[in-house]
Write an enzyme that holds these catalytic residues in place. Structure first.
Site, PDB file in Angstrom:
ATOM      1  N   LYS A 157       0.870  -1.191   0.000  1.00 32.35           N
ATOM      2  CA  LYS A 157       0.000   0.000   0.000  1.00 32.35           C
ATOM      3  C   LYS A 157       0.898   1.229   0.000  1.00 32.35           C
ATOM      4  O   LYS A 157       1.872   1.284   0.748  1.00 32.35           O
ATOM      5  CB  LYS A 157      -0.866  -0.021   1.264  1.00 32.35           C
ATOM      6  CG  LYS A 157      -1.524   1.301   1.595  1.00 32.35           C
ATOM      7  CD  LYS A 157      -1.436   1.677   3.076  1.00 32.35           C
ATOM      8  CE  LYS A 157      -0.055   2.042   3.514  1.00 32.35           C
ATOM      9  NZ  LYS A 157       0.054   2.735   4.802  1.00 32.35           N
ATOM     10  N   GLY A 188       5.628   1.384   6.580  1.00 29.78           N
ATOM     11  CA  GLY A 188       4.723   2.395   6.020  1.00 29.78           C
ATOM     12  C   GLY A 188       4.064   1.975   4.722  1.00 29.78           C
ATOM     13  O   GLY A 188       3.390   2.776   4.071  1.00 29.78           O
ATOM     14  N   GLY A 213       2.192  -0.960   4.694  1.00 27.78           N
ATOM     15  CA  GLY A 213       1.060  -1.797   5.079  1.00 27.78           C
ATOM     16  C   GLY A 213       1.237  -3.285   4.868  1.00 27.78           C
ATOM     17  O   GLY A 213       0.243  -3.994   4.664  1.00 27.78           O
ATOM     18  N   ASP A 273      -5.480   0.236   8.868  1.00 28.60           N
ATOM     19  CA  ASP A 273      -5.188   0.077   7.434  1.00 28.60           C
ATOM     20  C   ASP A 273      -5.845  -1.153   6.815  1.00 28.60           C
ATOM     21  O   ASP A 273      -5.846  -1.282   5.588  1.00 28.60           O
ATOM     22  CB  ASP A 273      -3.671  -0.080   7.245  1.00 28.60           C
ATOM     23  CG  ASP A 273      -2.998   1.225   6.833  1.00 28.60           C
ATOM     24  OD1 ASP A 273      -3.706   2.243   6.729  1.00 28.60           O
ATOM     25  OD2 ASP A 273      -1.781   1.208   6.635  1.00 28.60           O
ATOM     26  N   PRO A 301       9.181  -5.220   3.256  1.00 26.36           N
ATOM     27  CA  PRO A 301       9.737  -4.984   4.593  1.00 26.36           C
ATOM     28  C   PRO A 301       8.609  -4.703   5.583  1.00 26.36           C
ATOM     29  O   PRO A 301       7.566  -4.160   5.213  1.00 26.36           O
ATOM     30  CB  PRO A 301      10.638  -3.752   4.398  1.00 26.36           C
ATOM     31  CG  PRO A 301      10.179  -3.110   3.124  1.00 26.36           C
ATOM     32  CD  PRO A 301       9.546  -4.175   2.290  1.00 26.36           C
TER      33      PRO A 301
HETATM   34  C1  SUD Z   1      -0.104   5.617   9.086  1.00 20.04           C
HETATM   35  C2  SUD Z   1      -0.840   4.645   8.199  1.00 20.04           C
HETATM   36  C3  SUD Z   1      -1.434   5.395   6.982  1.00 20.04           C
HETATM   37  O1  SUD Z   1      -2.004   4.535   6.035  1.00 20.04           O
HETATM   38  O2  SUD Z   1      -0.040   3.636   7.603  1.00 20.04           O
HETATM   39  P1  SUD Z   1       1.282   2.804   8.043  1.00 20.04           P
HETATM   40  O3  SUD Z   1       2.405   3.728   8.317  1.00 20.04           O
HETATM   41  O4  SUD Z   1       0.934   1.999   9.265  1.00 20.04           O
HETATM   42  O5  SUD Z   1       1.545   1.904   6.871  1.00 20.04           O
HETATM   43  C4  SUD Z   1      -2.035   4.001   8.950  1.00 20.04           C
HETATM   44  O6  SUD Z   1      -2.960   4.990   9.325  1.00 20.04           O
HETATM   45  C5  SUD Z   1      -1.702   3.192  10.151  1.00 20.04           C
HETATM   46  O7  SUD Z   1      -2.541   2.072  10.122  1.00 20.04           O
HETATM   47  P2  SUD Z   1      -2.215   0.769  11.015  1.00 20.04           P
HETATM   48  O8  SUD Z   1      -0.744   0.489  10.998  1.00 20.04           O
HETATM   49  O9  SUD Z   1      -3.145  -0.315  10.582  1.00 20.04           O
HETATM   50  O10 SUD Z   1      -2.584   1.349  12.403  1.00 20.04           O
HETATM   51  P3  SUD Z   1      -3.054   0.643  13.780  1.00 20.04           P
HETATM   52  O11 SUD Z   1      -2.332  -0.651  13.933  1.00 20.04           O
HETATM   53  O12 SUD Z   1      -4.546   0.658  13.839  1.00 20.04           O
HETATM   54  O13 SUD Z   1      -2.519   1.717  14.816  1.00 20.04           O
HETATM   55  C6  SUD Z   1      -1.183   1.797  15.239  1.00 20.04           C
HETATM   56  C7  SUD Z   1      -1.038   3.081  16.036  1.00 20.04           C
HETATM   57  O14 SUD Z   1      -0.960   4.187  15.127  1.00 20.04           O
HETATM   58  C8  SUD Z   1      -1.650   5.306  15.628  1.00 20.04           C
HETATM   59  N1  SUD Z   1      -2.719   5.676  14.669  1.00 20.04           N
HETATM   60  C9  SUD Z   1      -3.053   4.829  13.660  1.00 20.04           C
HETATM   61  C10 SUD Z   1      -4.017   5.202  12.751  1.00 20.04           C
HETATM   62  C11 SUD Z   1      -4.650   6.459  12.903  1.00 20.04           C
HETATM   63  N2  SUD Z   1      -5.592   6.863  12.042  1.00 20.04           N
HETATM   64  N3  SUD Z   1      -4.313   7.273  13.921  1.00 20.04           N
HETATM   65  C12 SUD Z   1      -3.344   6.907  14.809  1.00 20.04           C
HETATM   66  O15 SUD Z   1      -3.027   7.671  15.715  1.00 20.04           O
HETATM   67  C13 SUD Z   1      -2.157   4.924  16.999  1.00 20.04           C
HETATM   68  O16 SUD Z   1      -1.159   5.327  17.920  1.00 20.04           O
HETATM   69  C14 SUD Z   1      -2.200   3.405  16.948  1.00 20.04           C
HETATM   70  O17 SUD Z   1      -2.030   2.845  18.213  1.00 20.04           O
HETATM   71  N1  ADP Z   2       2.298 -10.441   8.579  1.00 20.46           N
HETATM   72  C1  ADP Z   2       3.032  -9.436   9.071  1.00 20.46           C
HETATM   73  N2  ADP Z   2       3.937  -8.817   8.298  1.00 20.46           N
HETATM   74  C2  ADP Z   2       4.658  -7.774   8.780  1.00 20.46           C
HETATM   75  N3  ADP Z   2       4.550  -7.309  10.037  1.00 20.46           N
HETATM   76  C3  ADP Z   2       3.661  -7.896  10.863  1.00 20.46           C
HETATM   77  C4  ADP Z   2       2.875  -8.979  10.413  1.00 20.46           C
HETATM   78  N4  ADP Z   2       2.084  -9.338  11.435  1.00 20.46           N
HETATM   79  C5  ADP Z   2       2.348  -8.539  12.461  1.00 20.46           C
HETATM   80  N5  ADP Z   2       3.310  -7.666  12.145  1.00 20.46           N
HETATM   81  C6  ADP Z   2       3.792  -6.577  13.022  1.00 20.46           C
HETATM   82  O1  ADP Z   2       3.100  -5.401  12.574  1.00 20.46           O
HETATM   83  C7  ADP Z   2       3.910  -4.258  12.661  1.00 20.46           C
HETATM   84  C8  ADP Z   2       3.567  -3.293  11.512  1.00 20.46           C
HETATM   85  O2  ADP Z   2       3.966  -3.899  10.328  1.00 20.46           O
HETATM   86  P1  ADP Z   2       3.494  -3.420   8.861  1.00 20.46           P
HETATM   87  O3  ADP Z   2       2.033  -3.578   8.677  1.00 20.46           O
HETATM   88  O4  ADP Z   2       4.379  -4.148   7.894  1.00 20.46           O
HETATM   89  O5  ADP Z   2       3.945  -1.902   8.878  1.00 20.46           O
HETATM   90  P2  ADP Z   2       3.240  -0.489   8.686  1.00 20.46           P
HETATM   91  O6  ADP Z   2       2.102  -0.431   9.672  1.00 20.46           O
HETATM   92  O7  ADP Z   2       4.336   0.498   8.970  1.00 20.46           O
HETATM   93  O8  ADP Z   2       2.792  -0.402   7.268  1.00 20.46           O
HETATM   94  C9  ADP Z   2       5.342  -4.762  12.657  1.00 20.46           C
HETATM   95  O9  ADP Z   2       6.031  -4.145  13.689  1.00 20.46           O
HETATM   96  C10 ADP Z   2       5.272  -6.271  12.852  1.00 20.46           C
HETATM   97  O10 ADP Z   2       5.932  -6.693  14.019  1.00 20.46           O
END
Ligand code: SUD
Ligand code: ADP
Length: 294
Positions: A28, A113, A115, A146, A109
Site C-alpha cells: 500500500k 509504512g 502496510g 489500514d 519490509p
Molecule cells: C499511518 C498509516 C497510513 O495509512 O499507515 P502505516 O504507516 O501503518 O503503513 C495508517 O494509518 C496506520 O494504520 P495501522 O498500521 O493499521 O494502524 P493501527 O495498527 O490501527 O494503529 C497503530 C497506532 O498508530 C496510531 N494511529 C493509527 C491510525 C490512525 N488513524 N491514527 C493513529 O493515531 C495509533 O497510535 C495506533 O495505536
Molecule cells: N504479517 C506481518 N507482516 C509484517 N509485520 C507484521 C505482520 N504481522 C504482524 N506484524 C507486526 O506489525 C507491525 C507493523 O507492520 P506493517 O504492517 O508491515 O507496517 P506499517 O504499519 O508500517 O505499514 C510490525 O512491527 C510487525 O511486528
C-alpha cells in the site's frame, strides 16, 4: 487543472473485489497523507489518497487439522510467527475454531509504512473466508486502521481513521521506485511526534489525472503530514528522499520509512533504482507500477 467529478463509490467498509487475486497482498502506498484532526481516543483523522503496487507478499492456504503459519521469503526475518502475526489474528477473527496450514511468503519490509502486515491480514481474510466458507467479519478495523482499505486493493480516498473509503478513478498507472533504508519505524512513535494535528484536507473533488506527469504535478501540491515527524524519529529518511531527488515527485508513504519516487516512464524508474541500489547496497530498492491496470 480541471476539477471533474470522479467515478466514485462511497462505502463505509470496502469489500473484496470479486476478481481480486485473493492470496496476493500488495504494498500500500499513501500518495498523500493529510492528518486533519484527532479523535478523543487518540486516533488521528486522515485524508489520504492510497494506491497499491504490483509487488507484495503471497499467502497460500491448505487444509489441515490445526491452524498454523509458516513465514518464508526474502523479507521473512523479524516478522512475528506466533499469535501476534496479523495473518493469525485475521484467521482468529474470522473463525476462532478454524484450521488451516497457512504459508506467508514475505517480499515487503515490515514496519515500513507500506502496510505489509495489514495487506497480509486482508489477504488472509479473503482466502480463509473462501476456504472456510465464512462471511467477512464486520469489524476488520479491529486488526488495524489500514486493514479495511487493503481488502479491495484499488485506488481509493481514505477518511476517518482509515475505515472510510471511496474508490477513485481518473488516476493513471504510475511508474515508481520504492526505497526502504532498513530502519523499522513504529507508527505510534511518528504520530506522537506531530506538533500540529488540524491540517488542511485535500480538495473536495480530486482532478482527473491523465498522465504520470500530471499526477506528479498535482500530488506535489499535496502532503504527507507524517514526513517531518518520521524524519525526526529516523533521520535516514531524509537521505532516502534525497536519493530519489531526480523523481518527478519523491515522498514518504504512511508513517515511513519507505519512500516512493514517481517517474514518467518505467525506464526512468529502472535507471533511478539501479543508481540508488549501487550507491546504497544495503537499502531495499524496487521498481514497481503503482495503480496497476488502472
Ligand atoms: C499511518 C498509516 C497510513 O495509512 O499507515 P502505516 O504507516 O501503518 O503503513 C495508517 O494509518 C496506520 O494504520 P495501522 O498500521 O493499521 O494502524 P493501527 O495498527 O490501527 O494503529 C497503530 C497506532 O498508530 C496510531 N494511529 C493509527 C491510525 C490512525 N488513524 N491514527 C493513529 O493515531 C495509533 O497510535 C495506533 O495505536
Ligand atoms: N504479517 C506481518 N507482516 C509484517 N509485520 C507484521 C505482520 N504481522 C504482524 N506484524 C507486526 O506489525 C507491525 C507493523 O507492520 P506493517 O504492517 O508491515 O507496517 P506499517 O504499519 O508500517 O505499514 C510490525 O512491527 C510487525 O511486528
Amino acid at each position: 487543472m480541471p476539477c471533474l467529478p470522479r467515478r466514485a463509490r462511497h462505502r463505509s467498509m470496502l469489500r473484496p473485489m470479486a476478481d481480486a487475486d485473493p492470496g496476493f497482498a500488495p504494498a500500500k502506498v499513501n500518495l498523500t497523507l493529510h492528518v486533519t484532526g484527532r479523535r478523543a481516543d487518540g486516533y488521528h483523522l486522515l485524508d489520504s489518497l492510497v494506491v497499491f503496487a504490483d509487488l507484495g507478499d503471497r499467502l497460500t492456504v491448505a487444509a489441515d487439522e490445526a491452524l498454523s503459519l509458516r513465514v518464508t521469503g526474502p523479507m521473512a526475518a523479524g516478522v512475528p510467527t506466533g499469535a501476534d502475526n496479523l495473518v493469525l489474528r485475521a484467521a482468529r477473527l474470522l473463525d476462532p475454531e478454524g484450521a488451516a496450514r497457512i504459508t506467508l511468503d514475505k517480499h515487503l519490509p515490515a514496519a515500513a509504512g507500506i502496510g505489509g502486515g495489514s495487506s497480509d491480514a486482508a489477504a488472509a481474510l479473503r482466502l480463509l473466508s473462501r476456504h472456510w466458507k465464512r462471511p467477512m467479519p464486520d469489524r476488520v478495523e479491529a486488526l488495524g486502521a489500514d486493514v479495511p482499505m487493503c481488502l479491495d486493493p484499488r485506488a481509493q480516498r481514505v477518511g476517518g481513521i482509515g475505515e472510510r473509503s471511496m474508490i477513485v478513478g481518473g488516476l493513471p498507472e504510475l511508474p515508481a521506485v520504492l526505497v526502504n533504508p532498513g530502519a523499522p519505524v513504529a507508527t505510534p512513535a511518528v504520530f506522537a511526534r506531530m506538533t500540529r494535528r488540524d491540517n488542511a484536507p485535500m480538495p473536495p473533488e480530486l482532478p482527473v489525472l491523465a498522465t504520470p506527469g500530471a499526477a506528479a504535478e498535482w500530488l506535489a501540491a499535496q502532503r504527507n503530514d507524517l514526513e517531518g515527524p518520521a524524519c525526526a524519529v529516523a533521520p535516514v529518511i531524509r537521505d532516502v528522499l534525497d536519493a530519489l531527488g531526480d523523481a518527478r515527485l519523491a515522498r514518504m508513504s504512511g508513517s515511513g520509512a519507505t519512500c516512493f519516487g514517481l517517474y514518467d516512464r518505467p525506464d526512468d524508474a529502472r535507471a533511478a533504482a539501479d543508481r540508488i541500489a549501487q550507491t546504497e547496497p544495503g537499502w531495499w530498492v524496487r521498481v514497481v507500477t503503482l495503480n496497476p491496470s488502472a
